[in-house]
Scaffold this active site. Structure first.
Site, PDB file in Angstrom:
ATOM      1  N   ASP A 149       0.853  -1.192   0.000  1.00 36.19           N
ATOM      2  CA  ASP A 149       0.000   0.000   0.000  1.00 36.19           C
ATOM      3  C   ASP A 149       0.882   1.232   0.000  1.00 36.19           C
ATOM      4  O   ASP A 149       1.961   1.246   0.609  1.00 36.19           O
ATOM      5  CB  ASP A 149      -0.911   0.021   1.226  1.00 36.19           C
ATOM      6  N   ASP A 183      -7.093  -1.421  -4.510  1.00 31.32           N
ATOM      7  CA  ASP A 183      -8.151  -1.028  -3.565  1.00 31.32           C
ATOM      8  C   ASP A 183      -9.056   0.031  -4.176  1.00 31.32           C
ATOM      9  O   ASP A 183     -10.282  -0.006  -4.008  1.00 31.32           O
ATOM     10  CB  ASP A 183      -7.538  -0.485  -2.274  1.00 31.32           C
TER      11      ASP A 183
END
Length: 219
Positions: A149, A183
């Site tokens: 991330d 995401d």
């Protein structure tokens, strides 16, 4: 929407997602940040759990190793299910809005499962060093990779006024989650289904109405 357009969307999302993750892994040390704007930073973290960093072993009496394996296997089944949903939607010529949304969800889910399945054997550790791809000292094994991330939007990062009871002087930030392109793709697809629900499922509802009319006529 036909299958060629759907595949193109999936390939495009996967390409951007994986290129961005591999770049971060091979150029950033875990925890490094780069300020793009005051409200947008590139902040490298790794997520070995589910959404928001949650882990199964936080809720169940199992080891972290077992929890990670269960999560990865679950993700594989979920990706397979979403893939079938997409195939079935295209085959039955459901609305383009539905196919587009499910294509985004499938691409995002597949992007993160690539991390979970392969990254553990492709990279070495990012703690205190920049990771190397195709290393002789991988940090994990098959199915035990961590999701990369890096997108961080601290839109508000301030301190509560001292005059406020209980909160005065404490830090306050808005939108702390750090996420990735996969995401974003999943969230966008789900958002489309929620906001454009009637349009997305229009074809299916029309078919259901026709079947109901036919059944009523046969009675």
């Amino acid at each position: 929407m036909n299958i060629k357009k759907s595949v193109l969307i999936i390939i495009l999302v996967l390409f951007i997602d994986q290129v961005s993750k591999i770049y971060i892994k091979t150029h950033f040390v875990l925890g490094d940040s780069y300020v793009v704007f005051d409200w947008f930073k590139i902040h490298f973290i790794e997520n070995s759990g589910a959404a928001w960093g949650a882990k199964l072993n936080d809720f169940l009496p199992i080891s972290e190793h077992t929890a990670k394996l269960i999560l990865t296997v679950f993700r594989l089944f979920a990706v397979a299910g979403i893939g079938y949903w997409l195939y079935d939607s295209i085959k039955k010529q459901f609305s383009g809005t539905l196919v587009f949304a499910v294509s985004l969800i499938f691409a995002g889910a597949l992007g993160n499962i690539i991390d979970s399945v392969f990254y553990g054997v492709l990279f070495n550790e990012s703690i205190g060093q920049v990771a190397t791809m195709f290393t002789d000292e991988p940090y994990g094994g098959w199915f035990f990779g961590k999701v990369v991330d890096m997108l961080y939007f601290p839109m508000i990062d301030t301190t509560w006024p001292n005059w406020m009871p209980y909160l005065g002087g404490k830090s306050f930030s808005f939108f702390d989650p750090v996420f990735n392109i996969a995401d974003m793709s999943i969230s966008t697809g789900v958002g489309i289904l929620l906001v454009f629900n009637k349009k997305a499922f229009a074809h299916k509802k029309e078919d259901d109405a026709i079947e109901e009319n036919q059944d009523a006529g046969n009675e």
